[in-house]
Each structure stands twice: as C-alpha cells, then as structure tokens.
Design a protein around this motif. Structure first.
Motif, PDB file in Angstrom:
ATOM      1  N   GLU A 144       0.855  -1.180   0.000  1.00 23.44           N
ATOM      2  CA  GLU A 144       0.000   0.000   0.000  1.00 23.44           C
ATOM      3  C   GLU A 144       0.898   1.240   0.000  1.00 23.44           C
ATOM      4  O   GLU A 144       1.822   1.336   0.807  1.00 23.44           O
ATOM      5  N   ILE A 145       0.632   2.180  -0.883  1.00 23.20           N
ATOM      6  CA  ILE A 145       1.400   3.422  -0.922  1.00 23.20           C
ATOM      7  C   ILE A 145       0.775   4.404   0.077  1.00 23.20           C
ATOM      8  O   ILE A 145      -0.433   4.653   0.049  1.00 23.20           O
ATOM      9  N   VAL A 146       1.630   4.948   0.953  1.00 23.65           N
ATOM     10  CA  VAL A 146       1.191   5.913   1.960  1.00 23.65           C
ATOM     11  C   VAL A 146       2.104   7.130   1.870  1.00 23.65           C
ATOM     12  O   VAL A 146       3.327   6.993   1.932  1.00 23.65           O
ATOM     13  N   GLU A 147       1.500   8.298   1.739  1.00 20.43           N
ATOM     14  CA  GLU A 147       2.268   9.537   1.681  1.00 20.43           C
ATOM     15  C   GLU A 147       1.822  10.542   2.732  1.00 20.43           C
ATOM     16  O   GLU A 147       2.289  11.684   2.729  1.00 20.43           O
ATOM     17  N   ASP A 148       0.952  10.134   3.644  1.00 15.81           N
ATOM     18  CA  ASP A 148       0.487  11.008   4.710  1.00 15.81           C
ATOM     19  C   ASP A 148       1.684  11.496   5.534  1.00 15.81           C
ATOM     20  O   ASP A 148       2.429  10.670   6.087  1.00 15.81           O
ATOM     21  N   PRO A 149       1.904  12.815   5.627  1.00 18.64           N
ATOM     22  CA  PRO A 149       3.093  13.333   6.307  1.00 18.64           C
ATOM     23  C   PRO A 149       3.243  12.878   7.762  1.00 18.64           C
ATOM     24  O   PRO A 149       4.356  12.616   8.218  1.00 18.64           O
ATOM     25  N   GLU A 150       2.154  12.775   8.514  1.00 16.31           N
ATOM     26  CA  GLU A 150       2.246  12.352   9.918  1.00 16.31           C
ATOM     27  C   GLU A 150       2.678  10.892  10.022  1.00 16.31           C
ATOM     28  O   GLU A 150       3.508  10.542  10.861  1.00 16.31           O
ATOM     29  N   THR A 151       2.122  10.041   9.189  1.00 17.90           N
ATOM     30  CA  THR A 151       2.493   8.622   9.193  1.00 17.90           C
ATOM     31  C   THR A 151       3.946   8.459   8.771  1.00 17.90           C
ATOM     32  O   THR A 151       4.708   7.717   9.406  1.00 17.90           O
ATOM     33  N   VAL A 152       4.333   9.166   7.726  1.00 16.87           N
ATOM     34  CA  VAL A 152       5.716   9.103   7.256  1.00 16.87           C
ATOM     35  C   VAL A 152       6.662   9.589   8.361  1.00 16.87           C
ATOM     36  O   VAL A 152       7.695   8.959   8.611  1.00 16.87           O
ATOM     37  N   ALA A 153       6.310  10.674   9.043  1.00 13.52           N
ATOM     38  CA  ALA A 153       7.166  11.210  10.117  1.00 13.52           C
ATOM     39  C   ALA A 153       7.341  10.194  11.241  1.00 13.52           C
ATOM     40  O   ALA A 153       8.440  10.060  11.798  1.00 13.52           O
TER      41      ALA A 153
END
Length: 174
Positions: A144-153
């Motif tokens: 699954e591609i995830v680019e949400d800034p909070e999740t990435v951080a």
C-alpha cells in the motif's frame, strides 16, 4: 485499500533520490520467488542463488548511483528456520550494496510503537511508504502506498531510533 504488486514496488527503486529503508518485522515470509530456494536449503541441497540476480543487480545499480539502501530486521531469538536461512544469504545483499542490521525483539526499546498496523514497510526519501500486506499464511499480497506526512514522520522517527541500536550484519552473531 489499493495494493501495488511486488514488481511495481521494485520500480520505486528507479525513482527515489537518496535513501530507501526497509523495516522487516516478520520471522517468516511467504514469497513465491523464495519458495523453491528455501525448500532446497531446508533439504540441505546447494543453491546457486541465481533467483536473487534481479534484486542484487537492482541494488548494485541503485547504490552505484550514490543512493543508500538500508534494512533493519527485527527478529526473534532463537531464530525461526526462515531467519536462519535469511541470515545465511545476507552477505549477498551486502555485496550488492545494501546495509543490513539485525535487532533482536528483546532489545526493542520499551513502549516502541510500530506505525501502519505493525506491517513491514519501505520508506523512500523520507516521503513515501510502501507498506507490505500479507495473508494469514504470510504470503505477500502487495504494498500500500502511503504519503500522509504524519504517518511518514512516525516511520522516519522509528527508523532513526531502531537504526541506532540495531547490530550491523557483520557484527551480528546468531
């Protein structure tokens, strides 16, 4: 949830600029590419490891271009048979340019929280995640591609924390 295939995930290595990092959290994986080699190893039969040629060529190309590819493998001790096999092959990954470290579960910091449901993930350039999903038997379903800034951080922070305490492959003695 939309999942990309392993081939589509591998294509992400053609597009990142600096760093790719993989967090591995499972003691066993069900990958079709590995089934036959793993079965041969369990029977004590030789393996020329040609099934790894695609991956090692990709890693050589990526790292020769000055980009880094790193992994932390969080593993149980004593090791599963799969982790023992995986450890025996890791020098091939390192020879291709990957930097791999091992972290026994009992050495995890107290209270560590694994983002994205405790799934494995690849983090590309601190901005994009490819989160692995598996079926009940451990077979890879896709990413699954995830680019949400909070999740990435959260993943960046966990990567940095675990990288510091994980043991480099050449120093890890199972």
């Amino acid at each position: 949830m939309d999942l990309i295939t392993s081939a589509q995930r591998d294509d992400l290595f053609n597009h990142f600029a600096r760093d790719a990092f993989h967090l591995e959290l499972r003691d066993d994986y069900g990958s079709p590419v590995e089934e036959s080699p793993y079965a041969r190893w369990q029977r004590g039969e030789p393996d020329d490891c040609s099934w790894l040629d695609y991956w090692t060529a990709l890693m050589r190309r990526v790292t020769a271009a000055g980009r880094t590819v790193r992994r932390v493998r969080v593993i149980s001790e004593p090791h599963s048979r799969y982790v023992t096999w995986e450890h025996s092959l890791t020098a091939l990954n390192q020879d291709a340019g990957e930097d791999i470290r091992w972290l026994p579960r009992h050495r995890l910091p107290e209270g560590v929280v694994f983002p994205v449901g405790g799934n494995d993930w690849w983090l590309f350039d601190d901005r994009l995640l490819a989160v692995g999903h598996f079926d009940g038997s451990g077979r890879v379903l896709g990413s699954e591609i995830v680019e949400d800034p909070e999740t990435v951080a959260r993943c960046v922070a966990l990567r940095d924390q675990l990288w510091e305490i994980a043991v480099p492959h050449t120093e890890y003695k199972p």
